[in-house]
Write a protein that holds these residues in place. Structure first.
Motif, PDB file in Angstrom:
ATOM      1  N   ALA A 113       0.819  -1.182  -0.098  1.00  0.00           N
ATOM      2  CA  ALA A 113      -0.157  -0.075   0.058  1.00  0.00           C
ATOM      3  C   ALA A 113       0.786   1.284  -0.088  1.00  0.00           C
ATOM      4  N   VAL A 114       1.746   1.250   0.856  1.00  0.00           N
ATOM      5  CA  VAL A 114       2.760   2.500   0.952  1.00  0.00           C
ATOM      6  C   VAL A 114       3.939   2.430  -0.099  1.00  0.00           C
ATOM      7  N   ASN A 115       4.380   1.273  -0.191  1.00  0.00           N
ATOM      8  CA  ASN A 115       5.797   1.500  -1.141  1.00  0.00           C
ATOM      9  C   ASN A 115       5.524   1.367  -2.795  1.00  0.00           C
ATOM     10  N   ALA A 116       4.128   0.755  -3.073  1.00  0.00           N
ATOM     11  CA  ALA A 116       3.854   0.737  -4.436  1.00  0.00           C
ATOM     12  C   ALA A 116       2.642   1.269  -4.855  1.00  0.00           C
ATOM     13  N   ARG A 117       1.413   1.066  -3.980  1.00  0.00           N
ATOM     14  CA  ARG A 117       0.287   1.872  -4.662  1.00  0.00           C
ATOM     15  C   ARG A 117       0.242   3.266  -4.617  1.00  0.00           C
ATOM     16  N   ALA A 118       0.849   3.536  -3.450  1.00  0.00           N
ATOM     17  CA  ALA A 118       0.716   5.224  -3.081  1.00  0.00           C
ATOM     18  C   ALA A 118       1.601   5.787  -3.990  1.00  0.00           C
ATOM     19  N   ILE A 139       9.954  12.804 -12.317  1.00  0.00           N
ATOM     20  CA  ILE A 139       9.196  12.208 -11.261  1.00  0.00           C
ATOM     21  C   ILE A 139      10.594  11.156 -10.891  1.00  0.00           C
ATOM     22  N   VAL A 140      10.788  11.210  -9.597  1.00  0.00           N
ATOM     23  CA  VAL A 140      12.012  10.355  -9.092  1.00  0.00           C
ATOM     24  C   VAL A 140      11.425   9.406  -8.063  1.00  0.00           C
ATOM     25  N   ASN A 141      11.722   8.239  -8.163  1.00  0.00           N
ATOM     26  CA  ASN A 141      11.199   7.331  -6.975  1.00  0.00           C
ATOM     27  C   ASN A 141      12.501   6.854  -6.346  1.00  0.00           C
ATOM     28  N   ILE A 142      12.188   6.740  -4.958  1.00  0.00           N
ATOM     29  CA  ILE A 142      13.385   6.167  -4.353  1.00  0.00           C
ATOM     30  C   ILE A 142      12.845   4.818  -4.067  1.00  0.00           C
ATOM     31  N   GLN A 143      13.808   3.955  -4.711  1.00  0.00           N
ATOM     32  CA  GLN A 143      13.550   2.676  -4.713  1.00  0.00           C
ATOM     33  C   GLN A 143      14.643   1.850  -3.777  1.00  0.00           C
ATOM     34  N   SER A 144      15.186   0.568  -3.976  1.00  0.00           N
ATOM     35  CA  SER A 144      15.938  -0.016  -3.235  1.00  0.00           C
ATOM     36  C   SER A 144      16.819  -1.122  -3.908  1.00  0.00           C
ATOM     37  N   MET A 145      17.925  -1.346  -3.480  1.00  0.00           N
ATOM     38  CA  MET A 145      18.744  -2.393  -4.099  1.00  0.00           C
ATOM     39  C   MET A 145      18.207  -3.633  -3.599  1.00  0.00           C
ATOM     40  N   ASN A 146      17.344  -3.975  -2.712  1.00  0.00           N
ATOM     41  CA  ASN A 146      16.649  -5.133  -2.480  1.00  0.00           C
ATOM     42  C   ASN A 146      15.716  -5.499  -3.391  1.00  0.00           C
ATOM     43  N   ALA A 147      15.273  -4.410  -4.501  1.00  0.00           N
ATOM     44  CA  ALA A 147      14.695  -4.876  -5.715  1.00  0.00           C
ATOM     45  C   ALA A 147      15.134  -6.013  -6.548  1.00  0.00           C
ATOM     46  N   HIS A 148      16.424  -6.089  -6.634  1.00  0.00           N
ATOM     47  CA  HIS A 148      17.197  -7.122  -7.222  1.00  0.00           C
ATOM     48  C   HIS A 148      16.841  -8.390  -6.952  1.00  0.00           C
ATOM     49  N   CYS A 149      16.584  -8.658  -5.471  1.00  0.00           N
ATOM     50  CA  CYS A 149      16.556 -10.035  -4.892  1.00  0.00           C
ATOM     51  C   CYS A 149      15.969  -9.795  -3.317  1.00  0.00           C
ATOM     52  N   GLY A 150      16.825  -9.191  -2.666  1.00  0.00           N
ATOM     53  CA  GLY A 150      16.588  -8.849  -1.248  1.00  0.00           C
ATOM     54  C   GLY A 150      16.980  -9.918  -0.288  1.00  0.00           C
ATOM     55  N   THR A 151      17.411  -9.829   0.841  1.00  0.00           N
ATOM     56  CA  THR A 151      17.608 -10.602   1.855  1.00  0.00           C
ATOM     57  C   THR A 151      16.302 -11.426   2.464  1.00  0.00           C
ATOM     58  N   PRO A 152      16.410 -12.756   3.019  1.00  0.00           N
ATOM     59  CA  PRO A 152      15.268 -13.304   3.328  1.00  0.00           C
ATOM     60  C   PRO A 152      14.474 -12.669   4.186  1.00  0.00           C
ATOM     61  N   LEU A 154      13.707  -9.634   4.044  1.00  0.00           N
ATOM     62  CA  LEU A 154      13.001  -8.534   3.466  1.00  0.00           C
ATOM     63  C   LEU A 154      12.234  -8.993   2.119  1.00  0.00           C
ATOM     64  N   ALA A 155      11.639 -10.158   2.396  1.00  0.00           N
ATOM     65  CA  ALA A 155      10.999 -10.774   1.097  1.00  0.00           C
ATOM     66  C   ALA A 155       9.949  -9.867   0.398  1.00  0.00           C
ATOM     67  N   ILE A 156       8.916  -9.346   1.427  1.00  0.00           N
ATOM     68  CA  ILE A 156       7.742  -8.824   0.971  1.00  0.00           C
ATOM     69  C   ILE A 156       8.192  -7.284   0.736  1.00  0.00           C
ATOM     70  N   TYR A 157       9.041  -6.758   1.476  1.00  0.00           N
ATOM     71  CA  TYR A 157       9.673  -5.484   1.119  1.00  0.00           C
ATOM     72  C   TYR A 157      10.178  -5.511  -0.330  1.00  0.00           C
ATOM     73  N   SER A 158      11.202  -6.561  -0.542  1.00  0.00           N
ATOM     74  CA  SER A 158      11.856  -6.448  -1.795  1.00  0.00           C
ATOM     75  C   SER A 158      10.672  -6.544  -2.963  1.00  0.00           C
ATOM     76  N   ALA A 159       9.584  -7.318  -2.929  1.00  0.00           N
ATOM     77  CA  ALA A 159       8.832  -7.400  -3.791  1.00  0.00           C
ATOM     78  C   ALA A 159       8.068  -6.176  -3.997  1.00  0.00           C
ATOM     79  N   SER A 160       7.853  -5.247  -2.985  1.00  0.00           N
ATOM     80  CA  SER A 160       7.395  -3.913  -3.148  1.00  0.00           C
ATOM     81  C   SER A 160       8.134  -3.216  -3.822  1.00  0.00           C
ATOM     82  N   LYS A 161       9.181  -2.959  -3.600  1.00  0.00           N
ATOM     83  CA  LYS A 161      10.436  -2.199  -4.326  1.00  0.00           C
ATOM     84  C   LYS A 161      10.584  -2.828  -5.691  1.00  0.00           C
ATOM     85  N   GLY A 162      10.451  -3.917  -5.960  1.00  0.00           N
ATOM     86  CA  GLY A 162      10.595  -4.526  -7.226  1.00  0.00           C
ATOM     87  C   GLY A 162       9.314  -3.979  -8.225  1.00  0.00           C
ATOM     88  N   ALA A 163       8.206  -3.826  -7.189  1.00  0.00           N
ATOM     89  CA  ALA A 163       7.029  -3.408  -8.303  1.00  0.00           C
ATOM     90  C   ALA A 163       7.287  -2.064  -8.439  1.00  0.00           C
TER      91      ALA A 163
END
Length: 259
Positions: A113-118, A139-152, A154-163
């Protein structure tokens, strides 16, 4: 001609979510120092908002919980009530931990909701605004290196940043002919306010966790918020030319290289 870097945002109006603290506030500082004519900061805590206003004289504050699906449109409407915008920075985000073994639907919904939908809804409103004005924008989006895979954990966080990274490329492709540029920054590990609280208090790693991590890194330090801010200002400004659809890795390791 483009303005020199010190005035690269001269005359531009920018909305920054997560602007009351951390990376968002640092971006606001740099935007003002680089000539932005109007800065709108979005956040949810009134006390932090007042402190941010003390640091960014003349800034406007808009309040809302980005987890609420109605908030993005309302924030954009409030920001536009005082004039047009030229730039949007989606810097707000949640970093709650969750693995495949302890993640829940509730955590998934909260993070997405916060990391992708908003950001999607804010980008949608910003793009509609710029198209209506027939004006260029960035437009500039502050994303995360975890979008490439992420640590275990951060599974859901990584998925939201990948989105969010995919939305960045999609928006850039869809609206390049509208002269609307959309780029992202894949942030590496930084000792932001939220990360300090997460590591020291929630995860119980102690107040010296940042130095312990830094000692293991190639440059002997974590990423600094001002480095993210400088790159954000560059991407917002005309200095970045026609650059669009990029997600820039800002970290001390190269994706695909052995670690």
């Amino acid at each position: 001609m483009t303005a020199p870097f010190g005035q690269s945002l001269l005359g531009k109006a920018v909305l920054i979510t997560g602007g009351f603290q951390g990376v968002g506030l640092e971006i606001a500082r740099h935007a003002q120092a680089n000539g932005a004519s109007r800065i709108v900061l979005a956040g949810r805590d009134a006390g932090k908002g007042e402190r941010a206003l003390a640091e960014i004289p003349g800034a406007e504050l808009v309040f809302g919980e980005l987890g609420d699906p109605e908030t993005p449109a309302r924030l954009m409407e409030q920001a536009l009530a005082n004039g047009p915008l030229d730039g949007l920075v989606n810097a707000a985000g949640l970093t709650d931990r969750a693995t495949f073994l302890d993640g829940t639907a509730a955590i998934w919904d909260k993070l997405f909701a916060v990391n992708a939908r908003a950001p999607f809804l804010l980008m949608s409103a910003m793009i509609a605004h710029l198209r209506e004005r027939k004006a260029p924008g960035s437009i500039v989006n502050i994303q995360s290196m975890n979008a490439h895979c992420g640590t275990p954990e951060l599974a859901i966080y990584s998925a939201s940043k990948g989105a969010l990274a995919t939305l960045t490329r999609n928006a850039a492709n869809a609206h390049i002919a509208d002269r609307i540029r959309v780029n992202g920054i894949n942030m590496g590990w930084a000792a932001t306010d939220g990360e300090r609280d997460m590591q020291a208090r929630i995860l119980g790693k102690g107040e010296d966790w940042a130095q312990q991590v830094a000692d293991q890194l190639p440059l002997g330090r974590l990423l600094e918020a001002n480095e993210v801010a400088r790159l954000t200002v560059y991407l917002l400004s005309d200095l970045s030319g026609l650059q669009t659809g990029t997600s820039i890795d800002l970290e001390q390791w190269v994706v695909g290289a052995p670690r």
